[in-house]
Design an enzyme around this catalytic site. Structure first.
Site, PDB file in Angstrom:
ATOM      1  N   ARG A  99       0.834  -1.203   0.000  1.00 18.77           N
ATOM      2  CA  ARG A  99       0.000   0.000   0.000  1.00 18.77           C
ATOM      3  C   ARG A  99       0.876   1.263   0.000  1.00 18.77           C
ATOM      4  O   ARG A  99       0.425   2.332  -0.396  1.00 18.77           O
ATOM      5  CB  ARG A  99      -0.884   0.020   1.245  1.00 18.77           C
ATOM      6  CG  ARG A  99      -1.879  -1.136   1.313  1.00 18.77           C
ATOM      7  CD  ARG A  99      -2.686  -1.075   2.602  1.00 18.77           C
ATOM      8  NE  ARG A  99      -3.586  -2.222   2.727  1.00 18.77           N
ATOM      9  CZ  ARG A  99      -4.533  -2.282   3.659  1.00 18.77           C
ATOM     10  NH1 ARG A  99      -4.681  -1.306   4.527  1.00 18.77           N
ATOM     11  NH2 ARG A  99      -5.327  -3.329   3.739  1.00 18.77           N
ATOM     12  N   GLU A 170     -11.053  -1.153  -5.267  1.00 21.01           N
ATOM     13  CA  GLU A 170     -11.521  -0.229  -4.229  1.00 21.01           C
ATOM     14  C   GLU A 170     -10.539   0.919  -4.065  1.00 21.01           C
ATOM     15  O   GLU A 170      -9.337   0.773  -4.329  1.00 21.01           O
ATOM     16  CB  GLU A 170     -11.653  -0.958  -2.882  1.00 21.01           C
ATOM     17  CG  GLU A 170     -12.301  -0.094  -1.808  1.00 21.01           C
ATOM     18  CD  GLU A 170     -12.259  -0.688  -0.403  1.00 21.01           C
ATOM     19  OE1 GLU A 170     -11.338  -1.463  -0.096  1.00 21.01           O
ATOM     20  OE2 GLU A 170     -13.173  -0.377   0.392  1.00 21.01           O
TER      21      GLU A 170
END
Ligand SMILES: CCC[C@H]1O[C@@H](n2cnc3c(N)ncnc32)[C@H](O)[C@@H]1O
Length: 481
Positions: A99, A170
């Protein structure tokens, strides 16, 4: 690069793409965009996320989806095979190193997981594994698959995930920056997410519909519906501009029944209001209800009650999808069985709710109107600040505190707006900061809070907010003294 809410020209996109694919060795797997399109076209329709959502929304069904991700490919497949028995839609949660684009550390995590024979990462490092390995995941499972993460610069992850056969992605330039990062500017994260949306727009131009889901709950800490709605609508508009056609807007359960029902209804209606006002018509909209995102009770039976309550309200609200929790929530990443328990409890509730919807209710109507007034007031100011450009307006709105997400780590978030529960547990505004709510709305919030303070015989204070943050863990909704 000057930020503007404009579809990225294909030449500019392809030029940027060359640099994006160089950021890790596995980027070479996706050099040829057409290869990803070709692979996506081999995926059966019943495994397309966008199609599943469209049909569920049309049929008024609430689908279930857990979160899940482990370090190694085979273990991840084994995990998802257990989960797919109990859910309608599958996740792949990405690890925290990926991430933050820290692929070197993700590589160490993979190695450690191999040595330990168990996952040493809190998700699947898709970029490190690369396309061939990830295609093995999408080929091995029977349900549609979505990438769930928290990545401010998610460009390479997007390219590899889409080429691997995932059919939903997402996140967004606000929702995966403000709650997840500290020093990333909104200019950069919004621009990087325009790239991601352009990737999905390019698949769309090639006949492949990929679903996009802005991250609804944000910090998951007493978020007023109007705040998360505004972010979802902005990210939806940015995605539509880049050619995305399937959008799921989301909301994190707060726990007050009237407000949760009103939140989903107003989210759907406001999204259509703004998307159409911007001239978009041919899109598919769905909604996602996230079961309680705050602290959970440690006791597994109490946790199961929180989960079941979330599923019941999701079903009553008519949300297209519910994201489930597990009885291990208070401790950390759940075992497969715990995740399945959360799904089974949720499915029991959804099945029992399927034949009924929440009845017409004056209180819900009033809350819907309140949320709409709040969103419209903030959106008006955002657009003014951006001289009509929603992306520019968003950056300036955060600088000015007009958009302000409670309890967020990001330095570009002013963090002055404070939420609090009212006497019925609905989320109200304790301190508006610079969020431009109309005076009469502000007065309503003050009255809600004053009523609770009177009932509790104490001043409304930051202590009250702290009590609310801890309440559900202690088996309450309102943080009573
Ligand atoms: C914003 C999302 C927070 C939720 O996301 C869950 N979560 C995070 N990572 C994983 C994972 N690798 N497997 C299963 N659940 C996971 C947490 O429990 C929390 O509820």
């Amino acid at each position: 690069m000057e930020l503007k809410n404009k579809k990225i020209a294909i030449d500019d996109f392809m030029s940027e793409r060359k640099d994006v694919l160089k950021t890790w060795v596995t980027g070479k797997d996706v050099t040829n965009f057409e290869d990803g399109v070709k692979y996506q076209s081999t995926i059966s329709a019943d495994k397309n996320f966008a199609k599943k959502l469209f049909e569920a929304d049309r049929d008024g069904i609430t689908l279930s989806q857990p979160r899940a991700g482990v370090a190694l490919i085979e273990e991840h497949i084994e995990l998802l095979k257990k989960l797919q028995v109990e859910c309608d839609l599958l996740p792949t949660t990405i690890d925290a190193y990926t991430r933050l684009n820290r692929y070197e550390e993700a590589a160490v995590g993979i190695q450690k997981s191999v040595e330990a024979g168990t996952s040493k990462l809190n998700g699947l490092p898709v970029v490190n594994h690369g396309v061939a390995a990830c295609r093995h995941i999408t080929e091995s499972l029977d349900k549609p698959l979505q990438i769930r993460h928290g990545t401010p610069d998610a460009r390479l992850l997007c390219e590899i995930s889409m080429a691997s056969g995932f059919t939903s992605y997402e996140g967004g330039g606000i929702s995966y920056n403000i709650p997840y990062a500290k020093r990333v500017t909104l200019e950069k994260s919004i621009r990087d997410w325009q790239y991601c949306d352009r990737v999905i727009g390019l698949y769309e131009e090639n006949g492949i519909r990929i679903n996009r889901e802005p991250f609804g709950p944000l910090t998951g800490t007493l978020i007023p519906p109007f705040i998360s709605h505004t972010v979802a609508i902005i990210e939806g508009l940015v995605a539509l501009e880049q050619g995305v056609k399937s959008i799921t807007v989301g909301y994190g359960q707060v726990g007050n029944l009237v407000q949760d029902i009103a939140a989903i209804r107003s989210l759907r209606e406001l999204s259509h209001e703004y998307f159409r006002a911007y001239g978009f018509e041919d899109y598919e909209l769905s909604t996602v209800f996230h079961q309680w995102m705050g602290g959970f009770p440690e006791d597994e039976s109490r946790a199961a009650a929180v989960i079941s309550w979330g599923a019941a309200v999701a079903g009553m609200s008519g949300a297209t999808k519910v994201i489930t929790k597990s009885p291990h929530e208070a401790f950390g990443i759940p075992t497969a069985e715990a995740n399945c328990q959360g799904l089974r409890a949720s499915n029991q509730m959804l099945n029992m709710m399927r034949d009924q919807k929440f009845p017409p209710c004056k209180d819900v109507d009033l809350e819907v109107e309140l949320i709409k007034r709040e969103v419209r007031a903030v959106m008006k100011k955002v657009l003014e600040l951006g001289n009509g450009d929603i992306a520019v307006g968003t950056v300036r709105a955060f600088e000015a505190g007009v958009l302000d997400i409670p309890f967020a780590p990001a330095m570009c978030n002013s963090g002055k707006m404070l939420p609090i529960r009212d006497n019925n547990g609905a989320i109200r505004v304790f301190d508006a900061g610079a969020v431009p709510l109309p005076d009469d709305v502000l007065t309503m919030h003050q009255d809600f809070v004053a009523e609770r303070a009177r009932v509790e015989g104490r001043e409304a204070s930051f202590q009250m907010i702290i009590d609310d943050i801890n309440a559900v863990s202690h088996s309450k909704l309102v943080g009573r003294p």
